[in-house]
Write an enzyme that holds these catalytic residues in place. Structure first.
Site, mmCIF file in Angstrom:
data_model
loop_
_atom_site.group_PDB
_atom_site.id
_atom_site.type_symbol
_atom_site.label_atom_id
_atom_site.label_comp_id
_atom_site.label_asym_id
_atom_site.label_seq_id
_atom_site.Cartn_x
_atom_site.Cartn_y
_atom_site.Cartn_z
ATOM 1 N N GLU A 38 34.120 48.454 42.840
ATOM 2 C CA GLU A 38 33.099 47.335 42.027
ATOM 3 C C GLU A 38 32.655 46.837 41.524
ATOM 4 O OE1 GLU A 38 31.991 49.468 38.987
ATOM 5 O OE2 GLU A 38 33.226 50.875 38.924
ATOM 6 N N CYS A 42 27.570 39.897 36.737
ATOM 7 C CA CYS A 42 27.546 41.237 38.473
ATOM 8 C C CYS A 42 26.404 41.092 38.347
ATOM 9 C CB CYS A 42 28.489 42.065 38.765
ATOM 10 S SG CYS A 42 29.260 43.631 37.344
HETATM 11 P P1 NAD Z 1 36.197 38.241 44.731
HETATM 12 O O1 NAD Z 1 36.457 39.699 45.699
HETATM 13 O O2 NAD Z 1 36.645 37.257 45.396
HETATM 14 O O3 NAD Z 1 37.780 38.317 44.401
HETATM 15 C C1 NAD Z 1 38.346 39.719 43.906
HETATM 16 C C2 NAD Z 1 39.633 39.960 43.772
HETATM 17 O O4 NAD Z 1 40.552 40.521 44.431
HETATM 18 C C3 NAD Z 1 40.390 38.726 42.921
HETATM 19 O O5 NAD Z 1 41.126 39.188 41.525
HETATM 20 C C4 NAD Z 1 41.098 37.990 43.691
HETATM 21 O O6 NAD Z 1 42.168 37.300 44.187
HETATM 22 C C5 NAD Z 1 41.084 38.937 45.355
HETATM 23 N N1 NAD Z 1 41.263 39.003 46.414
HETATM 24 C C6 NAD Z 1 40.183 38.041 47.191
HETATM 25 N N2 NAD Z 1 40.669 37.276 48.608
HETATM 26 C C7 NAD Z 1 41.346 38.768 48.314
HETATM 27 C C8 NAD Z 1 41.480 39.271 50.272
HETATM 28 N N3 NAD Z 1 41.821 38.998 50.990
HETATM 29 N N4 NAD Z 1 42.319 40.860 49.873
HETATM 30 C C9 NAD Z 1 43.431 40.691 48.967
HETATM 31 N N5 NAD Z 1 42.319 40.682 48.003
HETATM 32 C C10 NAD Z 1 41.540 40.038 47.085
HETATM 33 O O7 NAD Z 1 35.536 38.197 43.450
HETATM 34 P P2 NAD Z 1 35.076 37.073 42.376
HETATM 35 O O8 NAD Z 1 34.518 36.172 43.109
HETATM 36 O O9 NAD Z 1 36.231 37.124 41.729
HETATM 37 O O10 NAD Z 1 34.101 38.065 41.917
HETATM 38 C C11 NAD Z 1 32.815 37.946 42.111
HETATM 39 C C12 NAD Z 1 32.294 39.222 42.413
HETATM 40 O O11 NAD Z 1 32.744 40.042 42.196
HETATM 41 C C13 NAD Z 1 31.122 39.009 42.875
HETATM 42 O O12 NAD Z 1 30.092 39.602 43.466
HETATM 43 C C14 NAD Z 1 30.153 40.376 42.135
HETATM 44 O O13 NAD Z 1 28.718 40.667 42.072
HETATM 45 C C15 NAD Z 1 31.665 41.132 41.654
HETATM 46 N N6 NAD Z 1 31.826 41.605 40.475
HETATM 47 C C16 NAD Z 1 31.437 42.926 40.467
HETATM 48 C C17 NAD Z 1 31.741 43.854 39.132
HETATM 49 C C18 NAD Z 1 31.170 45.241 38.976
HETATM 50 O O14 NAD Z 1 31.846 45.607 37.833
HETATM 51 N N7 NAD Z 1 30.697 45.248 39.882
HETATM 52 C C19 NAD Z 1 31.787 43.070 38.474
HETATM 53 C C20 NAD Z 1 32.305 41.506 37.951
HETATM 54 C C21 NAD Z 1 31.928 41.083 39.451
#
Ligand code: NAD
Length: 480
Positions: free
Chosen positions: A233, A267
């Protein structure tokens, strides 16, 4: 084995610190015990699943005020938004799931082709096993709990990893989970990238990831090693198209609500607006009026306007505000991580604002002359997670829906397509793969096992060798 006998990758890998090594051992043990628990069959009976979902519901009700204050602490989420978009949202999903689970778990009877008669066919929904759920920070409670409901409804075990960027909410959720579930069944592990990385090295049976497209790629790469199926997602830039002839007051109100909810950190928030040039000034004026109605003359004083999650995101967003483009707002305060609802114009397709998902309270307004031009521009960019069209023209509505690919969206509204259990919520292309909510969550976390049932009383010998010509003739008559 001496170090020189180790595989070359192991020799080249940096030595693990003892903390990382012990964390790795802890995580390996968690996954192993969850697998044992799952294999024991305990999670499969309907009554067990219902009991656990009921326990989750009671726990959320018990923890409601703690969740609400954690969300306030993490990014100033108002009590209304905390309930409507997080706690109430999850309770609603639980109610729907508990109501429908008895019918969802039933095997689905399907037709059996004539050549396989007599016989019957079924799709059996079976849990994958031990699942991993990784959540982001922007709706930290909803985006962890909603997939968890799907995982448990489908009969799985789950390891969940909340976001490190909302530490107060992560702590409350971890405590709630610890006090509600057997850790062999559900465990929450707090931490950042380092924990995610160790988790992703383990063999899970399903991975459900919500977050950025960048990390989504990493997750999929890691999952490929074990051939673990994934739901991703992700995010992207979601356009909001305003057509000629729409009533501007209600249009502006619905756009402003969807954009500035959670200070734009949603998002599926409209990322940018596309409006015909002759309507631009009026639309901006109408949006300014709505903003004043919603948040008063100084949104900083409004208890209903959220803050930016941390300084990094604050700096990223404020660096994109160029004074000459500010049509409204633009004020900010780093100490409070406050950025006023900001409307930016003029903006064109090559502007830095159009490079990446904004994910904050900045709303660029672009102009277009024809819907053809809009379609061409959007088609040339990554497929959006959401798309919104304000139009009362049926032909225009059809044109946008038929020719543009996007995860989901609304005609004449924003954001609310995700607040129903009857629509699958998910992205397409770089905005993600797979979907959830309601029955779609149950299906996402279930393997559809195909089962054909035959009898052993008699046998039609047509398929068995030898194959004289008459057999082929019969087969050709049946199969065409
Ligand atoms: P992110 O990808 O930075 O982090 C998401 C999760 O991944 C966190 O728990 C983080 O600890 C983990 N993570 C970070 N780096 C990682 C790595 N290298 N390897 C494995 N895991 C890792 O995203 P964010 O900043 O928390 O959220 C914002 C993003 O999420 C935006 O792009 C937004 O559009 C998207 N989002 C999508 C939805 C959806 O339902 N499609 C919902 C909410 C947010």
């Amino acid at each position: 084995m001496s170090s020189s006998e180790l595989p070359i990758e192991a020799q080249l890998a940096p030595p693990k610190s003892s903390q990382t090594a012990s964390q790795q051992a802890e995580i390996e043990a968690i996954v192993a015990t969850q697998r044992q628990y799952f294999n024991s069959g305990k999670t499969r009976p309907l009554a067990f699943r219902q009991g656990q979902l009921q326990a989750l519901r009671s726990a959320i009700q018990r923890y409601e005020s703690q969740i609400q204050s954690a969300l306030k602490q993490d990014f100033g989420k108002s009590a209304f938004e905390a309930y409507a978009t997080e706690i109430g949202f999850v309770l609603d999903e639980l109610t729907h799931t508990l109501k429908h689970l008895p019918e969802w778990v039933e095997p689905e009877e399907v037709k059996t082709p004539l050549v396989h008669q007599p016989g019957s066919s079924q799709i059996v929904y079976e849990p994958f096993g031990v699942t991993l759920i990784i959540a982001p920070w922007n709706y930290p409670f909803q985006l962890l709990m909603d997939p968890l409901i799907g995982a448990l409804a489908a009969g799985n075990c789950a390891v969940v990893k909340p976001s490190e960027l909302t530490p107060a909410t992560s702590r409350v959720m971890t405590e709630l989970i610890k006090n509600t579930f057997d850790p062999h069944y559900v465990t929450s592990l707090e931490g950042g990238t380092e924990v995610s990385e160790v988790l992703l090295d383990q063999q899970f049976d399903y991975i459900f990831f919500t977050g950025s497209t960048r990390v989504g790629r990493i997750v999929m790469e890691k999952a490929a090693k074990h051939l673990t199926p994934v739901t991703l997602e992700l995010g992207g830039k979601s356009p909001c198209i305003v057509d000629r002839g729409v009533p501007l007051e209600i249009t502006a109100r619905r756009i402003v609500w969807g954009k500035f909810l959670n200070a734009g950190q949603t998002c599926v928030a409209p990322d940018y607006i596309l409006v015909p040039p002759e309507m631009k000034v009026d639309l901006i004026q109408e949006m300014a009026r709505c903003l004043q109605d919603f948040y008063g003359t100084d949104p900083r004083q409004s208890p209903d306007y959220a803050r930016i999650v941390n300084e990094n995101h604050f700096d990223r967003l404020t660096s994109m505000i160029r004074p000459e483009q500010v049509a409204l707002g633009g004020q900010h305060d780093r100490k409070e991580r406050y950025i006023a609802p900001t409307i930016l114009s003029p903006v064109d397709w090559d502007d830095p604002l159009m490079n990446e998902e904004l994910f904050g309270p900045l709303l660029p307004v672009l102009t277009y002359r024809s819907l053809e031009e809009v379609i061409e521009k959007i088609q040339s960019r990554p497929r959006p997670l959401a798309l919104y069209l304000f139009s009362e023209n049926k032909a225009h509505q059809q044109m946008i829906v038929n020719r543009l690919s996007f995860g989901g969206g609304c005609i004449n509204d924003t954001v609310i397509h995700l607040a129903t259990p009857y629509l699958p919520f998910g992205g397409v292309g770089t905005s993600g793969m797979g979907s959830y909510h309601g029955r779609f969550s149950f299906e996402t976390f279930s393997h559809r096992k195909a089962l054909m049932q035959r009898q052993l009383k008699f046998d039609v010998p047509l398929r068995y060798p030898p194959y004289p010509g008459w057999k082929e003739k019969v087969v050709r008559r049946i199969m065409k």
